[in-house]
Design an enzyme around this catalytic site. Sequence first.
Site, PDB file in Angstrom:
ATOM      1  N   LYS A  19       5.206   4.630  -9.669  1.00 37.99           N
ATOM      2  CA  LYS A  19       3.898   4.559  -8.998  1.00 37.99           C
ATOM      3  C   LYS A  19       2.777   4.397 -10.021  1.00 37.99           C
ATOM      4  O   LYS A  19       1.833   3.627  -9.807  1.00 37.99           O
ATOM      5  CB  LYS A  19       3.678   5.822  -8.173  1.00 37.99           C
ATOM      6  CG  LYS A  19       4.620   5.931  -6.982  1.00 37.99           C
ATOM      7  CD  LYS A  19       4.542   7.333  -6.380  1.00 37.99           C
ATOM      8  CE  LYS A  19       5.426   7.478  -5.159  1.00 37.99           C
ATOM      9  NZ  LYS A  19       5.557   8.883  -4.745  1.00 37.99           N
ATOM     10  N   GLU A  73       0.815  -1.217   0.000  1.00 35.15           N
ATOM     11  CA  GLU A  73       0.000   0.000   0.000  1.00 35.15           C
ATOM     12  C   GLU A  73       0.850   1.269   0.000  1.00 35.15           C
ATOM     13  O   GLU A  73       0.525   2.253  -0.680  1.00 35.15           O
ATOM     14  CB  GLU A  73      -0.924  -0.015   1.235  1.00 35.15           C
ATOM     15  CG  GLU A  73      -1.857   1.164   1.350  1.00 35.15           C
ATOM     16  CD  GLU A  73      -2.806   1.285   0.162  1.00 35.15           C
ATOM     17  OE1 GLU A  73      -3.649   0.408  -0.018  1.00 35.15           O
ATOM     18  OE2 GLU A  73      -2.690   2.289  -0.577  1.00 35.15           O
ATOM     19  N   ILE A 130      -2.360   7.623   1.541  1.00 36.44           N
ATOM     20  CA  ILE A 130      -3.661   7.501   0.847  1.00 36.44           C
ATOM     21  C   ILE A 130      -3.907   6.033   0.474  1.00 36.44           C
ATOM     22  O   ILE A 130      -3.068   5.416  -0.180  1.00 36.44           O
ATOM     23  CB  ILE A 130      -3.661   8.325  -0.466  1.00 36.44           C
ATOM     24  CG1 ILE A 130      -3.334   9.783  -0.182  1.00 36.44           C
ATOM     25  CG2 ILE A 130      -4.984   8.202  -1.195  1.00 36.44           C
ATOM     26  CD1 ILE A 130      -3.223  10.623  -1.441  1.00 36.44           C
TER      27      ILE A 130
HETATM   28  N1  HSE Z   1       9.724  10.779  -2.895  1.00 34.40           N
HETATM   29  C1  HSE Z   1       8.361  10.385  -2.841  1.00 34.40           C
HETATM   30  C2  HSE Z   1       7.480  11.610  -3.027  1.00 34.40           C
HETATM   31  C3  HSE Z   1       8.071   9.746  -1.510  1.00 34.40           C
HETATM   32  O1  HSE Z   1       7.987  12.716  -2.921  1.00 34.40           O
HETATM   33  O2  HSE Z   1       6.289  11.450  -3.301  1.00 34.40           O
HETATM   34  C4  HSE Z   1       6.692   9.142  -1.454  1.00 34.40           C
HETATM   35  O3  HSE Z   1       6.622   8.028  -2.283  1.00 34.40           O
END
Ligand code: HSE
Length: 440
Positions: free
Chosen positions: A208, A132, A139
């Site tokens: 992501k 997650e 979130i």
């Molecule tokens: N470096 C990532 C960001 C950390 O700034 O979103 C969170 O995944």
Amino acid sequence: MPEPDEIGIGLMGLGVVGGGVASALLDPESAISRKVGRPVTLRRVLVRDGSKERNPAIPRELLTTNPEDILDDPGIHIVAEVIGGDQPATRYLKDALSSGKNVVTANKEAVAKHGPELMSLAHQNQVSLLFEASVGGGIPIVGCLMNQLLANDIRSIRGIINGTTNFILTRMAQDHSSFEQALSEAQARGYAEADPTNDVDGIDAGYKLSILASLAYHCRFQPDDIYRQGISSLEANDFRYAGELGYAIKPLAIASYSHGAVCARVHPALVPLDHMLAKVDGAYNAVEVEGSLCGNVLFHGMGAGRFPTASAVVGDLIEVARALAGGPSSPPVTFAQHGMASDGTATVGVAPVDDLTSKYYVRLTVADRPGVLAQIANILGDEGISIASVIQKDSDPEQQTAGIVITTHPALESSVQKSLRRVRVLDVVREVNNLLRIED
Ligand code: HSE
Ligand code: NAP
């Protein structure tokens, strides 16, 4: 596997996120064991440097620099990996799964690059693999795509999924900070990746988005399937012009489905000031999912930082621990069980960004003399691109140049790129400073 009387956790990594996870697990007031219905104990913590002072302070005897102390401990049932990066973290994840340990990870790079292999290891060994925290910090977007939104055909995912770049762009837009100042502040607050170019160049958001798109479209998106444009070409002028045009500039990640293919892209974009995503500032993340049944659903919250991310990791730990406490009849939680192909078989194609139709913002520095705009407009017209507006404001009398911004009506990306190749070589054009997409 028999139900353990006590559920042992091995934590790999004790940095920004690991510190938050350890605090939660060691907090005597914590209700984790009660929520699981069984004692949950942090048994070992792997670090790189055993001599460092730790905040929060961790009992010295828990620390180790030897991964085998976790991997070979039969009292450890769940490994929480918060080291980050590809290696050695991926090797530890594979070793843990292969030795029958359940795994929770915040490591988007490992999941994005090696997800199917990790999932099949989890499946073969009948253990859980949850991640997650790999997307959106605190979130709960991963679990929702894996579970609650499963009934939908996902039409699009559109959001801000990198806190560091959102923090930087917010500071540049609102406080007129320099890029460097804003980045240092994001690093000091623990938002940035170990190598912040991963944030700035869109690599982190690409990892992501490949995870979200893989879950949403039930096939494998590799990080290389994601088109990426970083934020380093943005200058103060862009924020000023965008504001005059009625837009904010936001670091977006978008996956949209059309005619059997998904176009997935990460880039800064102009977003109308009255759109919800334009109001998501600082290290906040937001993801808007459009589903065939649910319509538009918006997730919003802290996308980075110690405690928001620890919330996601510990939530996964509790879910896995509950499955263990439920005994052998409770199925382990894996990707495969959520309907995602673990063999990497693609059921949906990847649409190239060249086929995208969007509105565009182009900022150029040109010679300040008559007829320049006409030459540029001719090229755009030749390529079938219709101009929506032109702004010319910043003249430099010494250099005899002017800054102009052109916005277009919807146009094909490949035509825009082709026209800019032609515009760039006009002798009246000093520089094409920026090309941004407008997301209305
Ligand atoms: N470096 C990532 C960001 C950390 O700034 O979103 C969170 O995944
Ligand atoms: P971090 O602060 O750099 O911490 C990394 C930890 O891993 C440190 O404790 C370090 O040990 C340890 N480590 C590094 N290399 C190691 C090795 N070879 N062997 C053993 N231990 C090693 O990183 P973080 O910000 O917590 O991020 C951890 C993970 O969470 C990453 O995957 C990141 O992408 C993800 N994540 C982070 C955030 C965030 O806001 N920071 C949000 C969401 C997801 P030492 O302490 O001894 O150096």
